[in-house]
Design a protein around this motif. Sequence first.
Motif, mmCIF file in Angstrom:
data_model
loop_
_atom_site.group_PDB
_atom_site.id
_atom_site.type_symbol
_atom_site.label_atom_id
_atom_site.label_comp_id
_atom_site.label_asym_id
_atom_site.label_seq_id
_atom_site.Cartn_x
_atom_site.Cartn_y
_atom_site.Cartn_z
ATOM 1 N N ASP A 105 140.246 21.648 81.493
ATOM 2 C CA ASP A 105 139.775 22.461 82.613
ATOM 3 C C ASP A 105 138.775 23.539 82.185
ATOM 4 O O ASP A 105 138.188 24.212 83.029
ATOM 5 C CB ASP A 105 140.962 23.128 83.318
ATOM 6 N N HIS A 106 138.623 23.736 80.893
ATOM 7 C CA HIS A 106 137.664 24.727 80.386
ATOM 8 C C HIS A 106 136.633 24.059 79.479
ATOM 9 O O HIS A 106 136.944 23.083 78.785
ATOM 10 C CB HIS A 106 138.371 25.835 79.602
ATOM 11 N N ASN B 131 133.663 18.491 77.658
ATOM 12 C CA ASN B 131 133.835 19.949 77.720
ATOM 13 C C ASN B 131 133.664 20.619 76.361
ATOM 14 O O ASN B 131 134.195 21.703 76.111
ATOM 15 C CB ASN B 131 135.192 20.312 78.336
ATOM 16 N N ASP C 286 135.241 29.435 83.689
ATOM 17 C CA ASP C 286 135.615 28.109 83.163
ATOM 18 C C ASP C 286 135.151 27.869 81.736
ATOM 19 O O ASP C 286 135.177 26.738 81.249
ATOM 20 C CB ASP C 286 135.040 27.017 84.068
ATOM 21 N N MET D 251 140.817 22.261 70.834
ATOM 22 C CA MET D 251 141.064 23.069 72.032
ATOM 23 C C MET D 251 140.571 22.360 73.288
ATOM 24 O O MET D 251 141.244 22.373 74.328
ATOM 25 C CB MET D 251 140.384 24.434 71.886
ATOM 26 N N LYS E 281 142.901 19.578 74.435
ATOM 27 C CA LYS E 281 144.148 20.044 75.034
ATOM 28 C C LYS E 281 143.941 20.715 76.389
ATOM 29 O O LYS E 281 144.880 20.840 77.176
ATOM 30 C CB LYS E 281 144.835 21.029 74.076
ATOM 31 N N ASP E 282 142.704 21.184 76.640
ATOM 32 C CA ASP E 282 142.444 21.980 77.845
ATOM 33 C C ASP E 282 141.179 21.478 78.554
ATOM 34 O O ASP E 282 140.119 22.095 78.475
ATOM 35 C CB ASP E 282 142.282 23.454 77.446
ATOM 36 N N TYR F 81 134.454 24.486 76.162
ATOM 37 C CA TYR F 81 134.531 25.240 74.913
ATOM 38 C C TYR F 81 133.171 25.213 74.223
ATOM 39 O O TYR F 81 132.663 24.146 73.875
ATOM 40 C CB TYR F 81 135.631 24.686 74.014
ATOM 41 N N HIS G 50 136.050 35.520 77.831
ATOM 42 C CA HIS G 50 136.813 34.528 77.076
ATOM 43 C C HIS G 50 136.146 34.274 75.724
ATOM 44 O O HIS G 50 135.236 33.452 75.613
ATOM 45 C CB HIS G 50 136.906 33.223 77.874
#
Length: 348
Positions: A123-124, A154, A76, A117, A120-121, A126, A104
């Motif tokens: 679920d992860h 996140n 994740d 980033m 936009k995401d 950064y 990743h």
Amino acid sequence: MIGADINAIAEQLKNYDGEEVRIMEVCGTHTASISENGIPSMLSPKIKLISGPGCPVCVTVTAVIDKLVELSMREDTVVLTFGDLIRVKGTNKSLADAKADGAHVKMVYSPMETVTMAEKDPDHTYVFAAIGFETTAPVYANVLNEAVNKGLDNVKLLTSLKTMPQVIRWVVNNGGGIDGFIAPGHVAAITGSDIFKALSEELGLPFVVSGFEGEQLLLTIYALLRMKGNKGIKNLYKSVVTSEGNIKAKEMVDKYFEPSDASWRGMGKIQGSGLVLRKEYEKFDAGSRDLDEDHMPPGCSCASVLVGKIKPSDCPMFGKMCTPDNAHGACMVSTEGSCYNYFVSGRK
């Protein structure tokens, strides 16, 4: 002095025949500019230029790399980094190695891409590899400010932020044999030139704040030559650097970061030489505290190079087992590293 006098100054520097003078630059961009402009070839053999611990990638301990590798292998989590750091080896592997193994890892050009980033995401998580000195700390503070304002949970930083005055003191007190310092122009643009006043008084050594053009560097070296044996500070980069620095940038850094002890490659832990996230912003920390272990690659002399005890070309691996295409240590990986710049410029 720039203009008609520069030729006369260059002539004096080339023909200088007094006592040997050892001048250290503590900025990776200065190291690169000195090589790119061929400055060493313009100086008398009695004027020695020493590259100090001014490359942030070079002074990052392996524990930080190991932590980034560990984070990048989580399903994740995505680790973001600048290009130089991706090739620096930790205890067992680099981020580039981890990426080849399926981790990743993404190379970016701006830390602010972390916010884009993450937004936009969701679920992860950064994680940005926040490596640097006072110069980049305001940028990382702005990343956090954006994350806070946008309510992003996140976004995280894995920090290895260092501050200059304390490491300069360490170098002088641990046998560097330095007669004067080219003060880091980018750092001084944030901190102000006054940050070096007390240090100059304490150490009894001159500091000259310099820009990065060839003529500016020659003028800076000339100024330090004339100041040898005396304390004091000169600012020859007044178009960018003021005595008080960038007040707004410093306020932003103070909002999110606080001073801390920090571990430097080859030097160990230096008191008060780092920055960490303040307690109230710990949720944005990817695990930066207590990353102290440092495993130098076998045969690597980076530790001695970083403090000016040896020249890069004195390392037995230099140019043989260690080249930019097959870098053994961090000083050869980074384009701001002294080994890299010695190699590409052909310095001996």
